[in-house]
Design a protein around this motif. Sequence first.
Motif, mmCIF file in Angstrom:
data_model
loop_
_atom_site.group_PDB
_atom_site.id
_atom_site.type_symbol
_atom_site.label_atom_id
_atom_site.label_comp_id
_atom_site.label_asym_id
_atom_site.label_seq_id
_atom_site.Cartn_x
_atom_site.Cartn_y
_atom_site.Cartn_z
ATOM 1 N N LEU A 230 56.444 31.818 45.083
ATOM 2 C CA LEU A 230 56.405 33.132 44.438
ATOM 3 C C LEU A 230 55.182 33.305 43.550
ATOM 4 C CD1 LEU A 230 60.162 33.404 43.374
ATOM 5 C CD2 LEU A 230 59.068 34.331 45.424
ATOM 6 N N TYR A 231 54.423 32.233 43.362
ATOM 7 C CA TYR A 231 53.252 32.331 42.482
ATOM 8 C C TYR A 231 52.201 33.253 43.088
ATOM 9 C CZ TYR A 231 48.926 31.147 40.128
ATOM 10 O OH TYR A 231 47.740 31.226 39.447
ATOM 11 N N GLU A 232 51.738 34.200 42.294
ATOM 12 C CA GLU A 232 50.714 35.145 42.727
ATOM 13 C C GLU A 232 49.513 35.049 41.789
ATOM 14 O OE1 GLU A 232 50.315 37.140 45.248
ATOM 15 O OE2 GLU A 232 52.233 36.710 46.223
ATOM 16 N N PRO A 233 48.358 34.629 42.297
ATOM 17 C CA PRO A 233 47.163 34.555 41.445
ATOM 18 C C PRO A 233 46.764 35.933 40.930
ATOM 19 C CG PRO A 233 46.847 33.328 43.484
ATOM 20 C CD PRO A 233 48.103 34.128 43.649
ATOM 21 N N LYS A 234 46.342 35.990 39.678
ATOM 22 C CA LYS A 234 45.889 37.237 39.086
ATOM 23 C C LYS A 234 44.963 36.925 37.929
ATOM 24 C CE LYS A 234 50.074 37.550 36.251
ATOM 25 N NZ LYS A 234 51.251 38.361 35.890
ATOM 26 N N ILE A 235 44.242 37.944 37.466
ATOM 27 C CA ILE A 235 43.321 37.799 36.346
ATOM 28 C C ILE A 235 43.564 38.947 35.380
ATOM 29 C CG2 ILE A 235 41.483 39.076 37.520
ATOM 30 C CD1 ILE A 235 39.464 37.279 36.103
ATOM 31 N N SER A 236 43.514 38.643 34.099
ATOM 32 C CA SER A 236 43.788 39.660 33.084
ATOM 33 C C SER A 236 42.722 40.745 33.105
ATOM 34 C CB SER A 236 43.856 39.005 31.698
ATOM 35 O OG SER A 236 43.985 39.996 30.698
ATOM 36 N N SER A 237 43.169 41.978 33.028
ATOM 37 C CA SER A 237 42.226 43.102 32.992
ATOM 38 C C SER A 237 41.474 43.163 31.676
ATOM 39 C CB SER A 237 42.988 44.422 33.220
ATOM 40 O OG SER A 237 43.982 44.603 32.213
ATOM 41 N N LEU A 238 41.963 42.407 30.651
ATOM 42 C CA LEU A 238 41.299 42.405 29.349
ATOM 43 C C LEU A 238 40.032 41.554 29.366
ATOM 44 C CD1 LEU A 238 44.422 41.974 27.031
ATOM 45 C CD2 LEU A 238 43.238 44.096 27.620
#
Length: 442
Positions: A230-238
């Motif tokens: 279920l892990y989905e890579p993402k990056i903070s928009s900040l």
Amino acid sequence: MKINLGRFLSILFLQLMFCKSLFALDLLQAYEFSKRNDHKILEAEANHNAIMQSYPIARSALLPNFEFNASSERTRESVDGSVYGSSGSLSQYTTDKYSIDLTQPIYRRDLYTLLEKSKDEVSESLAKRDSARQDLIIRVTEAYFNVLIARDNLEYAESERNAIKLQLEEANEKFKIGLYSIREVTDVQASFDLVQTKVIENKNDYRLSKENLSTLTGSYNDVFSSLSELYEPKISSLHNLDSIEDSALSYNLDLIAQKRKLDASSKNLKYQRSKHYPTLDLYASVSKIDKEGGSSGAYESNNDYIGIKLNVPIFTGGQTYYNSKKAAYEHEAARQQYSLKKKNIVNEARRAFLNLENSVKHVSALKKALESRKLSVEYNRVGEEVGNRSILDTLFSIKEMYEAKANFSKAKYLHIINQLKLKKVTGALSAKDIELVNNWLD
């Protein structure tokens, strides 16, 4: 009562497998073991504890110095002529001396400067120690994920071998009834032999990765956790490049350590120059002398005194001058090191951010590629049945599908490592982050 031995052994085996899974080494446990076993972090902790003593050592030179001195002397005295109206004589006597001495610095510019220097040295050591702790988090995570990557590669290679083995069995059956030529069977056999060598290589890589992890944890393990599907890579928009650079310049521990080193070199220059200044000390003493005889006769003397001592350096052979000159060059070298470190940290921060940003896109692209490879295997198998695809097309699509699985799995692990590296370069990495990553594991 009769016991079914086969059933009993099966139940026992399942229980052992269940217990073994309960004792799987997760990432957080590996980190805790490494904190107590890794020589690099233990060295960093010991170095910091040693340098922490610099401040109380420097401070002690400014505090009162009490000393108790005692001596006992046996004297043989021979006197020629007349002393106090008595003719010369030979005598032996004992003299006992006792004293309590106090020295208190009043004005010592060099010692005060040395105290300030020790504060910077302790701050530098603290930053280096904390940076070593962050580095341990990265090293443990990389070593642990290398084990998981190697394990996944081995599983995918074995699955690919099993799939090709089925193709080989099918090809042999069709060859017997004349549907396949010997060339097609030979091609399938060659593919099977190649994937067999891949399995052997991946088994060795898996063993080596476990050995590498054991050098950190101090123990060898065979059971590990897995990254949740279920892990989905993402990056903070900040996050953006400007904010990352600002954070790195403000909070990067290696840069902070270099700045404290620069500050300490500045204090060292002041310390060497301060030796030109006069010093002023308070001193006091309480003493007792007990003399049992001699030409002056036996007596007991008690003395108390207090005074101030001024020392003005005039010429020390050029030692202070050349020490100051040496410290000035060392300060300039430290300044250049700090400037270079700032540039390197900015480049490292930009590279870490871009790698993280790229890893998100890479994982997304590999996920789509994997879906396409799965469809390709299905279409080639259907095409092989209707005659518009060869068995080589099917074998090639199977090979590409398992390669895509391995690449997709590895990319997710690398994305997590890139996240941790970005936090390290900005000084934000802590043990809480390894707890967070551990929660992503099953």
